[in-house]
Write an enzyme that holds these catalytic residues in place. Structure first.
Site, short mmCIF file in Angstrom:
data_model
loop_
_atom_site.label_atom_id
_atom_site.label_comp_id
_atom_site.label_asym_id
_atom_site.label_seq_id
_atom_site.Cartn_x
_atom_site.Cartn_y
_atom_site.Cartn_z
N ASP A 90 0.92 -1.16 0.11
CA ASP A 90 0.00 0.05 -0.18
C ASP A 90 0.96 1.26 0.08
O ASP A 90 1.93 1.11 0.51
CB ASP A 90 -0.73 -0.28 1.41
CG ASP A 90 -2.10 0.68 1.31
OD1 ASP A 90 -1.93 1.76 0.46
OD2 ASP A 90 -2.72 0.53 1.99
N GLY A 92 0.72 4.11 1.37
CA GLY A 92 0.67 4.83 2.67
C GLY A 92 -0.49 6.16 2.46
O GLY A 92 -0.87 6.79 3.37
N GLY A 93 -1.01 6.21 1.26
CA GLY A 93 -1.99 7.43 1.09
C GLY A 93 -3.21 7.21 2.08
O GLY A 93 -3.59 8.22 2.90
N ASP A 144 -2.28 8.17 -3.11
CA ASP A 144 -3.62 8.75 -3.69
C ASP A 144 -4.10 9.52 -2.55
O ASP A 144 -3.65 9.52 -1.31
CB ASP A 144 -4.67 7.69 -4.04
CG ASP A 144 -4.90 6.75 -2.95
OD1 ASP A 144 -4.06 6.49 -2.24
OD2 ASP A 144 -6.04 6.16 -2.91
N GLN A 186 -10.31 6.93 -7.24
CA GLN A 186 -11.16 7.66 -6.30
C GLN A 186 -12.36 8.26 -6.73
O GLN A 186 -12.68 7.93 -7.85
CB GLN A 186 -10.00 8.68 -5.56
CG GLN A 186 -9.17 8.07 -4.70
CD GLN A 186 -9.94 7.39 -3.30
OE1 GLN A 186 -10.73 7.64 -2.95
NE2 GLN A 186 -8.44 6.65 -2.91
N ASP A 263 -8.02 -7.46 -0.24
CA ASP A 263 -7.36 -7.34 0.99
C ASP A 263 -8.25 -7.14 1.99
O ASP A 263 -9.18 -6.00 1.81
CB ASP A 263 -5.92 -6.57 0.82
CG ASP A 263 -6.40 -5.17 0.89
OD1 ASP A 263 -6.93 -4.52 0.18
OD2 ASP A 263 -6.00 -4.64 2.42
N CYS A 301 -14.83 -28.00 7.87
CA CYS A 301 -13.59 -27.07 7.71
C CYS A 301 -12.32 -28.22 8.04
O CYS A 301 -12.27 -28.70 9.14
CB CYS A 301 -13.59 -26.12 8.49
SG CYS A 301 -11.94 -24.93 8.29
N CYS A 303 -8.97 -26.81 8.30
CA CYS A 303 -8.02 -26.15 8.47
C CYS A 303 -7.47 -26.92 9.92
O CYS A 303 -7.97 -27.63 10.51
CB CYS A 303 -8.28 -24.65 9.10
SG CYS A 303 -8.94 -24.48 10.68
N CYS A 306 -9.52 -26.46 13.01
CA CYS A 306 -10.55 -27.38 13.21
C CYS A 306 -10.51 -28.82 13.39
O CYS A 306 -11.03 -29.67 13.96
CB CYS A 306 -11.68 -27.08 11.91
SG CYS A 306 -12.35 -25.28 11.93
ZN ZN Z 1 -11.18 -24.31 10.23
#
Ligand code: ZN
Length: 380
Positions: A90, A92-93, A144, A186, A263, A301, A303, A306
């Site tokens: 990014d 920084g704007g 920006d 913008q 993001d 899930c 992951c 989980c």
């Molecule tokens: Zn999970």
């Protein structure tokens, strides 16, 4: 650098491939946010295992601490944080306009005070591009001006004029090897300004385009409108990135409106408040209802969190302030976003995205904030 592989026939969803100096990114993509050079609570090995293809770093924060000298000596952000895959930074704007105390907006940047120690600082197109050159990010963003969503029309117009002028200045700065630069549209919720800004940036031929000035406190319907006002003016053969968004349901809505990149701090930020995000909405795990709930955070899930821990155990850890709970909720939440994007890509490839999207939205219970904004829109 961006290859459009397929456009969905029922929605505006797109399947693509973005080639960068540190590897190829499949789109639609979610980029976990590592503001200070770390995706909070997660290490690079975990991010790799979760399937993160690209992460975000922040010029404003990293230039204040640890500072450019250290980052230069470290050989850039990839080496400093030991992340070998792509990084987007990014400019920084957004931080200067949201975090810092601004003293003066000048023709070539902004005079402001550091949010850390109040030190006077200056950031403009030249400085932002130099920081991103030192960081060595694969994708740098232009500097920006991002006004709040309720800024008066005159302020929105000035912000667009400055954003266009600063984008041109950013375009002329030297870059790190192989570094791409994205322009940022913008214009708030003003269709004419959005069009004007998009057209001016597209004429400068950036490597990709971000839609900025969204997720700045506006209600959800207004955010969707800002995207719809901008997207038609962006070229099909470049990646489109909606900055700072959003919930899983919002990501699906934006993919259906032709956006490729996202993001958001949401999955890691809410994890640190004890909130789990699932495909049916978010819930706070601290609640008494989970005291003796020995199911995983989200059934089905796969992951690490989980597969290994129960709601009851993680709730206990939250209530006694054990860090493991925050790490495991971050693992689950980031996994959810990354797996959702992989499922979306598979659905676009198979031509089944429209059904996938409808079903997901129908099952997802939005937050109270989103619901009230929708109600306000209906009553207007
Ligand atoms: Zn999970």
């Amino acid at each position: 650098m961006f290859e459009l592989l397929k456009t969905d026939s029922h929605t505006r969803a797109r399947l693509g491939k973005l080639s960068t100096a540190h590897g190829v990114v499949d789109t639609p993509v979610f980029m976990p946010v590592g503001t200070q050079g770390s995706v909070k609570t997660l290490d690079p090995r975990e991010l790799r295992e979760l399937g993160a293809q690209i992460i975000l770093g922040n010029s404003y924060h990293l230039s204040i601490r640890p500072g450019l000298d250290i980052l230069r000596a470290a050989g850039g952000l990839h080496r400093f944080m030991n992340w070998e895959k792509p990084i987007l930074t990014d400019s920084g704007g957004y931080q200067v306009f949201s975090l810092a105390k601004i003293r003066k907006i000048k023709p070539h940047g902004v005079e402001f005070n550091s949010h850390v120690d109040g030190a006077p600082l200056f950031l403009g197109p030249k400085e932002a591009m130099e920081i991103q050159r030192v960081l060595g990010s694969d994708i740098a963003m232009v500097f920006d001006e991002c006004p709040p969503h309720d800024a008066p029309a005159r302020e929105q117009r000035h912000a667009v004029e400055r954003t266009i002028r600063w984008a041109r200045e950013c375009r002329e700065q030297p870059r790190a090897e192989g570094q791409q630069v994205f322009g940022i549209v913008q214009g708030g919720s003003n269709a004419a300004l959005r069009e004007e800004c998009a057209k001016a940036l597209v004429a400068m031929d950036f490597d990709g385009y971000a839609i900025g000035g969204v997720s700045v406190g506006e209600p959800e319907p207004e955010m969707f409108k800002a995207i719809e006002m901008t997207e038609p003016f962006l070229p099909a053969n470049k990646a489109r990135y909606a900055m700072g968004l959003g919930t899983p349901a919002q990501l699906l809505e934006l993919i259906a409106r032709g956006v490729d990149m996202f993001d958001c701090v949401l999955p890691t930020r809410v994890a640190r408040n004890g909130t789990a995000i699932t495909r049916r909405g978010a819930f706070g795990l601290k609640g008494g209802a989970y005291k003796a709930d020995f199911r995983s955070i989200e059934e089905g899930c796969d992951c690490f969190a989980c597969k290994n821990f129960t709601r009851a155990y993680l709730r206990h850890l939250l209530n006694v302030n054990e860090i493991l709970a925050l790490r495991m909720l971050s693992v689950h939440n980031v996994h959810l976003f990354l797996k959702l994007m992989a499922d979306v890509r598979a659905a676009i490839a198979a031509g089944t995205f429209a059904g996938f999207y409808r079903e997901f939205i129908a099952n997802y219970v939005p937050s109270q904030k989103v619901l009230s904004a929708r109600q306000a829109e209906i009553e207007r």
